[in-house]
Design an enzyme around this catalytic site. Structure first.
Site, PDB file in Angstrom:
ATOM      1  N   SER A   1       0.841  -1.203   0.000  1.00  0.00           N
ATOM      2  CA  SER A   1       0.000   0.000   0.000  1.00  0.00           C
ATOM      3  C   SER A   1       0.871   1.246   0.000  1.00  0.00           C
ATOM      4  O   SER A   1       1.967   1.260   0.582  1.00  0.00           O
ATOM      5  CB  SER A   1      -0.859  -0.016   1.264  1.00  0.00           C
TER       6      SER A   1
ATOM      7  N   LYS B   1       2.210  -3.918   6.616  1.00  0.00           N
ATOM      8  CA  LYS B   1       2.604  -3.927   5.196  1.00  0.00           C
ATOM      9  C   LYS B   1       4.112  -3.765   5.066  1.00  0.00           C
ATOM     10  O   LYS B   1       4.762  -4.457   4.282  1.00  0.00           O
ATOM     11  CB  LYS B   1       1.881  -2.806   4.438  1.00  0.00           C
TER      12      LYS B   1
ATOM     13  N   TYR C   1      -1.678  -1.043  10.878  1.00  0.00           N
ATOM     14  CA  TYR C   1      -1.940  -1.619   9.550  1.00  0.00           C
ATOM     15  C   TYR C   1      -0.760  -1.371   8.607  1.00  0.00           C
ATOM     16  O   TYR C   1      -0.244  -2.288   7.971  1.00  0.00           O
ATOM     17  CB  TYR C   1      -3.216  -1.009   8.947  1.00  0.00           C
TER      18      TYR C   1
HETATM   19  P1  NAD Z   1     -11.012  -6.910   1.180  1.00  0.00           P
HETATM   20  O1  NAD Z   1     -11.229  -6.910   2.652  1.00  0.00           O
HETATM   21  O2  NAD Z   1     -12.179  -6.698   0.293  1.00  0.00           O
HETATM   22  O3  NAD Z   1     -10.303  -8.291   0.743  1.00  0.00           O
HETATM   23  C1  NAD Z   1      -9.470  -9.020   1.611  1.00  0.00           C
HETATM   24  C2  NAD Z   1      -9.983 -10.461   1.615  1.00  0.00           C
HETATM   25  O4  NAD Z   1      -9.141 -11.261   2.433  1.00  0.00           O
HETATM   26  C3  NAD Z   1     -11.402 -10.585   2.163  1.00  0.00           C
HETATM   27  O5  NAD Z   1     -12.161 -11.367   1.268  1.00  0.00           O
HETATM   28  C4  NAD Z   1     -11.216 -11.272   3.515  1.00  0.00           C
HETATM   29  O6  NAD Z   1     -12.324 -12.104   3.814  1.00  0.00           O
HETATM   30  C5  NAD Z   1      -9.952 -12.067   3.275  1.00  0.00           C
HETATM   31  N1  NAD Z   1      -9.110 -12.325   4.453  1.00  0.00           N
HETATM   32  C6  NAD Z   1      -8.633 -11.435   5.362  1.00  0.00           C
HETATM   33  N2  NAD Z   1      -7.814 -12.048   6.224  1.00  0.00           N
HETATM   34  C7  NAD Z   1      -7.769 -13.357   5.861  1.00  0.00           C
HETATM   35  C8  NAD Z   1      -7.069 -14.489   6.334  1.00  0.00           C
HETATM   36  N3  NAD Z   1      -6.215 -14.413   7.365  1.00  0.00           N
HETATM   37  N4  NAD Z   1      -7.251 -15.670   5.711  1.00  0.00           N
HETATM   38  C9  NAD Z   1      -8.093 -15.777   4.651  1.00  0.00           C
HETATM   39  N5  NAD Z   1      -8.750 -14.731   4.134  1.00  0.00           N
HETATM   40  C10 NAD Z   1      -8.589 -13.532   4.728  1.00  0.00           C
HETATM   41  O7  NAD Z   1      -9.858  -5.853   0.868  1.00  0.00           O
HETATM   42  P2  NAD Z   1      -9.299  -5.312  -0.517  1.00  0.00           P
HETATM   43  O8  NAD Z   1      -9.621  -3.865  -0.581  1.00  0.00           O
HETATM   44  O9  NAD Z   1      -9.680  -6.189  -1.624  1.00  0.00           O
HETATM   45  O10 NAD Z   1      -7.745  -5.420  -0.224  1.00  0.00           O
HETATM   46  C11 NAD Z   1      -6.965  -6.516  -0.660  1.00  0.00           C
HETATM   47  C12 NAD Z   1      -5.535  -6.314  -0.199  1.00  0.00           C
HETATM   48  O11 NAD Z   1      -5.044  -5.093  -0.741  1.00  0.00           O
HETATM   49  C13 NAD Z   1      -5.353  -6.208   1.322  1.00  0.00           C
HETATM   50  O12 NAD Z   1      -4.160  -6.867   1.672  1.00  0.00           O
HETATM   51  C14 NAD Z   1      -5.239  -4.720   1.551  1.00  0.00           C
HETATM   52  O13 NAD Z   1      -4.477  -4.432   2.707  1.00  0.00           O
HETATM   53  C15 NAD Z   1      -4.513  -4.284   0.285  1.00  0.00           C
HETATM   54  N6  NAD Z   1      -4.736  -2.869  -0.039  1.00  0.00           N
HETATM   55  C16 NAD Z   1      -6.025  -2.404  -0.150  1.00  0.00           C
HETATM   56  C17 NAD Z   1      -6.247  -1.056  -0.438  1.00  0.00           C
HETATM   57  C18 NAD Z   1      -7.640  -0.494  -0.495  1.00  0.00           C
HETATM   58  O14 NAD Z   1      -7.801   0.708  -0.313  1.00  0.00           O
HETATM   59  N7  NAD Z   1      -8.674  -1.297  -0.771  1.00  0.00           N
HETATM   60  C19 NAD Z   1      -5.143  -0.214  -0.648  1.00  0.00           C
HETATM   61  C20 NAD Z   1      -3.860  -0.727  -0.559  1.00  0.00           C
HETATM   62  C21 NAD Z   1      -3.678  -2.062  -0.248  1.00  0.00           C
HETATM   63  C1  WQD Z   2      -9.337   9.726   0.790  1.00  0.00           C
HETATM   64  C2  WQD Z   2      -9.499  11.245   0.981  1.00  0.00           C
HETATM   65  C3  WQD Z   2      -9.785  11.884   3.273  1.00  0.00           C
HETATM   66  C4  WQD Z   2     -13.656   9.861   3.753  1.00  0.00           C
HETATM   67  C5  WQD Z   2      -6.774   4.723   2.941  1.00  0.00           C
HETATM   68  C6  WQD Z   2      -5.683   4.028   3.696  1.00  0.00           C
HETATM   69  C7  WQD Z   2      -4.625   3.567   2.734  1.00  0.00           C
HETATM   70  C8  WQD Z   2      -5.224   2.720   1.614  1.00  0.00           C
HETATM   71  C9  WQD Z   2      -6.361   3.422   0.956  1.00  0.00           C
HETATM   72  C10 WQD Z   2      -5.130   0.423   2.332  1.00  0.00           C
HETATM   73  C11 WQD Z   2      -8.724  11.788   2.175  1.00  0.00           C
HETATM   74  C12 WQD Z   2     -11.029  12.203   2.469  1.00  0.00           C
HETATM   75  C13 WQD Z   2     -12.468  10.357   3.235  1.00  0.00           C
HETATM   76  C14 WQD Z   2     -14.683  10.782   4.138  1.00  0.00           C
HETATM   77  C15 WQD Z   2     -13.270  12.606   3.420  1.00  0.00           C
HETATM   78  N1  WQD Z   2      -5.776   1.490   2.126  1.00  0.00           N
HETATM   79  N2  WQD Z   2     -12.281  11.703   3.070  1.00  0.00           N
HETATM   80  N3  WQD Z   2     -14.446  12.121   3.942  1.00  0.00           N
HETATM   81  O1  WQD Z   2      -7.030   7.724   3.786  1.00  0.00           O
HETATM   82  O2  WQD Z   2      -6.125   8.147   1.441  1.00  0.00           O
HETATM   83  O3  WQD Z   2      -6.208   5.861   2.306  1.00  0.00           O
HETATM   84  O4  WQD Z   2      -7.305   3.837   1.949  1.00  0.00           O
HETATM   85  O5  WQD Z   2      -3.961   0.226   2.192  1.00  0.00           O
HETATM   86  O6  WQD Z   2      -3.710   2.825   3.485  1.00  0.00           O
HETATM   87  O7  WQD Z   2      -5.124   4.924   4.638  1.00  0.00           O
HETATM   88  O8  WQD Z   2      -8.310   6.950   1.730  1.00  0.00           O
HETATM   89  O9  WQD Z   2     -10.654   6.978   0.996  1.00  0.00           O
HETATM   90  O10 WQD Z   2     -10.151   7.141   3.468  1.00  0.00           O
HETATM   91  O11 WQD Z   2      -9.622   9.070   2.009  1.00  0.00           O
HETATM   92  O12 WQD Z   2     -13.115  13.810   3.271  1.00  0.00           O
HETATM   93  O13 WQD Z   2     -15.751  10.396   4.633  1.00  0.00           O
HETATM   94  O14 WQD Z   2     -10.878  11.516   1.251  1.00  0.00           O
HETATM   95  O15 WQD Z   2      -9.509  12.886   4.230  1.00  0.00           O
HETATM   96  O16 WQD Z   2      -8.280  13.077   1.823  1.00  0.00           O
HETATM   97  P1  WQD Z   2      -6.876   7.302   2.391  1.00  0.00           P
HETATM   98  P2  WQD Z   2      -9.761   7.482   2.072  1.00  0.00           P
END
Ligand code: NAD
Ligand code: WQD
Length: 338
Positions: free
Chosen positions: A124, A152, A148
């Site tokens: 991330s 990562k 979190y």
């Molecule tokens: P999500 O929660 O929709 O998907 C994660 C999946 O993993 C879910 O289906 C959950 O049931 C499963 N899971 C969690 N822990 C588990 C475990 N120990 N064993 C088996 N299954 C498990 O999330 P997502 O948004 O699809 O994210 C996928 C990956 O990408 C995550 O690792 C997340 O940290 C990373 N990521 C997400 C974002 C984002 O904003 N969505 C941004 C950067 C990184």
């Molecule tokens: C985006 C922008 C908020 C909600 C997070 C995690 C990051 C990654 C992606 C997993 C910011 C603003 C948001 C609201 C708002 N996930 N906002 N009102 O914080 O950039 O990233 O998700 O890895 O690790 O930190 O994403 O969608 O929460 O916010 O004004 O109700 O929207 O302040 O500027 P963020 P976000």
């Protein structure tokens, strides 16, 4: 290729599973459904005409993983499984360390035992913390600001150490920026439990009448309109980035880190206006104080992924808003309504 996808029932995992099946790969999903529904995979099967294998298990479950590797004999793994809510990770940090690190240990041990040498990991942009100014390149210093984010970073370091110890290993660390959007069919998309933490799902629920208004977290940032800017990347582009990484890793061993973003910052108000244009619905909002831990701006330098993966984002924020609105309108209660 036979690809084992952990967390494949989730938001990014389901879109990537779809892309893998469409490209002719065999997929086995391992997911404990702690944050997802198997309905996503049923829909992936409907959309592609191909059914991914599915094992309902925690990736930390050594016996289940051993059996999955023995049966499926994966040639590569994509590791999405993990807990991902920044705020929650400050309340229950041990759960985050246990799930995110524990699942990675079990997975790497199963890979070693069964001779699987290729792994793509979901990292991330949160690993860039608040140390440097964007655009972020992959060699920037890292430093996470939440439990979190630290999971990562720790996993990145573990993967680098494991790759250094085994010259045959092929590791692709993908640092996603802000994933948004849904499949253009409107059949799969992001289905957050409870009140959404992330901007786009919240905006979509305001548009659907499930929430009264958006709270904009601060308009006094040093950005063009004062609201925070982020690099919003369409989930379908993101899914394609995983296929590009797998392709690249078949030719190159070692440890690699790639940013997956668009390289373009968009503000909170840009997103509000894009969503209004895509949906025709007015999004009421109120500016409230900054959210703790937020940074002013985050966006990627995407040149490395362009050069090495031949990948770049094709879809726009307008596409993502239209696709999210289609998904939200057709599935007002997410997969629970199915
Ligand atoms: P999500 O929660 O929709 O998907 C994660 C999946 O993993 C879910 O289906 C959950 O049931 C499963 N899971 C969690 N822990 C588990 C475990 N120990 N064993 C088996 N299954 C498990 O999330 P997502 O948004 O699809 O994210 C996928 C990956 O990408 C995550 O690792 C997340 O940290 C990373 N990521 C997400 C974002 C984002 O904003 N969505 C941004 C950067 C990184
Ligand atoms: C985006 C922008 C908020 C909600 C997070 C995690 C990051 C990654 C992606 C997993 C910011 C603003 C948001 C609201 C708002 N996930 N906002 N009102 O914080 O950039 O990233 O998700 O890895 O690790 O930190 O994403 O969608 O929460 O916010 O004004 O109700 O929207 O302040 O500027 P963020 P976000």
């Amino acid at each position: 290729m036979r690809v084992l996808v952990t967390g494949g029932a989730g938001y990014i995992g389901s879109h990537t599973t779809l892309a893998l099946l469409e490209k002719g790969h065999e997929v086995l999903v391992v997911d404990d459904l702690s944050n997802s529904s198997q309905e996503s995979l049923r829909r992936v099967a409907q959309l592609t005409g191909r059914t991914p294998g599915f094992v309902e298990a925690n990736v930390r479950d050594e016996k289940a993983m051993d059996a999955a590797f023995a049966d499926f004999q994966p040639e590569a793994v994509i590791h999405f499984a993990g807990w991902k809510a920044v705020g929650e990770s400050t309340e229950i940090p041990l759960t985050y360390y246990r799930e995110n690190l524990g699942s990675t240990f079990t997975l790497l041990e199963a890979m070693a035992k069964h001779g699987c040498k290729t792994i793509v990991f979901s990292s991330s942009a949160t690993v860039y913390g608040d140390i440097s100014e964007p655009p972020f390149t992959e060699d920037f210093p890292t430093g996470a600001t939440s439990p979190y984010g630290r999971t990562k970073l720790m996993i990145e370091q573990i993967l680098a150490d494991v790759a250094a110890a085994d010259p045959e290993l092929r590791v692709g660390v993908l640092r996603y920026f802000n994933p948004i959007g849904a499949h253009e069919s409107g059949r799969i998309g992001e289905d957050p439990k409870g009140i959404p933490n992330n901007l786009l799902p919240f905006v979509a629920q305001v548009a659907a009448g499930r929430r009264e208004k958006l709270m904009v977290f601060g308009d006094d940032y040093p950005t063009p309109d004062g609201t925070g800017t982020r690099d919003y990347i369409h989930v379908v582009d993101l899914a394609d980035g995983h296929l590009a990484a797998l392709d690249q890793l078949t030719e190159h061993d070692g440890y690699h880190v790639w940013n997956l973003g668009t390289g373009q910052p968009n503000s909170v108000l840009d997103i509000v206006h894009a969503f209004e244009a895509a949906s025709g619905v007015t999004i009421p909002y109120e500016v409230v104080p900054r959210r703790a831990g937020d940074t002013a701006s985050s966006y990627a330098d995407v040149s490395l992924a362009q050069q090495e993966l031949g990948w770049s984002a094709k879809k726009t924020v307008a596409d993502a808003c239209a696709d999210t609105y289609r998904w939200q309108s057709a599935n007002p209660n997410g997969f629970a309504g199915a």
